[in-house]
Design a protein around this motif. Sequence first.
Motif, PDB file in Angstrom:
ATOM      1  N   ARG A  79      80.633  11.107  20.195  1.00 44.10           N
ATOM      2  CA  ARG A  79      81.448  11.905  19.293  1.00 44.10           C
ATOM      3  C   ARG A  79      81.513  11.278  17.908  1.00 44.10           C
ATOM      4  O   ARG A  79      81.322  10.071  17.756  1.00 44.10           O
ATOM      5  CB  ARG A  79      82.871  12.060  19.846  1.00 44.10           C
ATOM      6  N   HIS A  80      81.814  12.113  16.912  1.00 44.70           N
ATOM      7  CA  HIS A  80      82.004  11.622  15.554  1.00 44.70           C
ATOM      8  C   HIS A  80      83.252  10.745  15.546  1.00 44.70           C
ATOM      9  O   HIS A  80      84.298  11.140  16.085  1.00 44.70           O
ATOM     10  CB  HIS A  80      82.166  12.794  14.579  1.00 44.70           C
ATOM     11  N   PRO A  81      83.196   9.556  14.952  1.00 43.84           N
ATOM     12  CA  PRO A  81      84.337   8.635  15.000  1.00 43.84           C
ATOM     13  C   PRO A  81      85.595   9.141  14.316  1.00 43.84           C
ATOM     14  O   PRO A  81      86.692   8.687  14.625  1.00 43.84           O
ATOM     15  CB  PRO A  81      83.795   7.378  14.306  1.00 43.84           C
ATOM     16  N   VAL A  82      85.461  10.072  13.384  1.00 42.45           N
ATOM     17  CA  VAL A  82      86.621  10.594  12.651  1.00 42.45           C
ATOM     18  C   VAL A  82      86.987  11.998  13.111  1.00 42.45           C
ATOM     19  O   VAL A  82      88.115  12.270  13.520  1.00 42.45           O
ATOM     20  CB  VAL A  82      86.361  10.580  11.127  1.00 42.45           C
ATOM     21  N   ARG A  83      86.009  12.904  13.059  1.00 48.10           N
ATOM     22  CA  ARG A  83      86.299  14.301  13.384  1.00 48.10           C
ATOM     23  C   ARG A  83      86.399  14.547  14.887  1.00 48.10           C
ATOM     24  O   ARG A  83      87.046  15.502  15.326  1.00 48.10           O
ATOM     25  CB  ARG A  83      85.231  15.212  12.773  1.00 48.10           C
TER      26      ARG A  83
END
Length: 219
Positions: A79-83
Amino acid sequence: MEEFEVSANVRKVIGKQVKALRREGRLPAVIYGHEVAPIAIDMDVREASRILAGMTSSQFIKIDVDGTTHTALIREKQRHPVRGNLLHVDFLAVSMTEKLRASVTIEIEGDAPAAREYNGIVVTGVEIVEVECLPKDLPERIIVDISTLAEIGDAIYVRDIELPEEVSVLTDIDEVVVLVTAPAMEEEEEEEELEEEELEPEVIEKGKKEEEGEEEEQE
């Protein structure tokens, strides 16, 4: 057992070009495993995200790749670390006639009497259990009822989990699944007292006044 299915295409785009694929609404993935050479695929990101969100690591999914169906488990989701949106998925293809090793999620249910009667704190330990079995015997999840935890110090271990004889547990049987401990109120009060002792603004101010007094004497 709930069935999950998703459609996919063989993916020819690799490397840095995968970013462009994601911008087009496609989710890159790969299938590998039993008698299957690694296959790079891509799926509709909305459909795949919706389906995969409701799955555990021990639930099977059928992936239709250009007309050929593969039965697989989710091995890894990136997964994207922020979104937090999905970036890539690894699927492990399985044979329905051969034993496999898989991670099964533990779900806690019920209330511990020790928490209600003695203000005990319920502490969870291992959250997944590694097992080995035929695909048809693989549990989707393991339910652990904590209503038997009546006293402080009571615990449920991996060895206490009831599973069918066809399912072998690979996780250390002495691992703690859930434990009831005594309330930590006294410990918290001690920490607060220590924090208050560490704060000494009057000493700092006194030091400043003493320094000022020394300067006046020197003048």
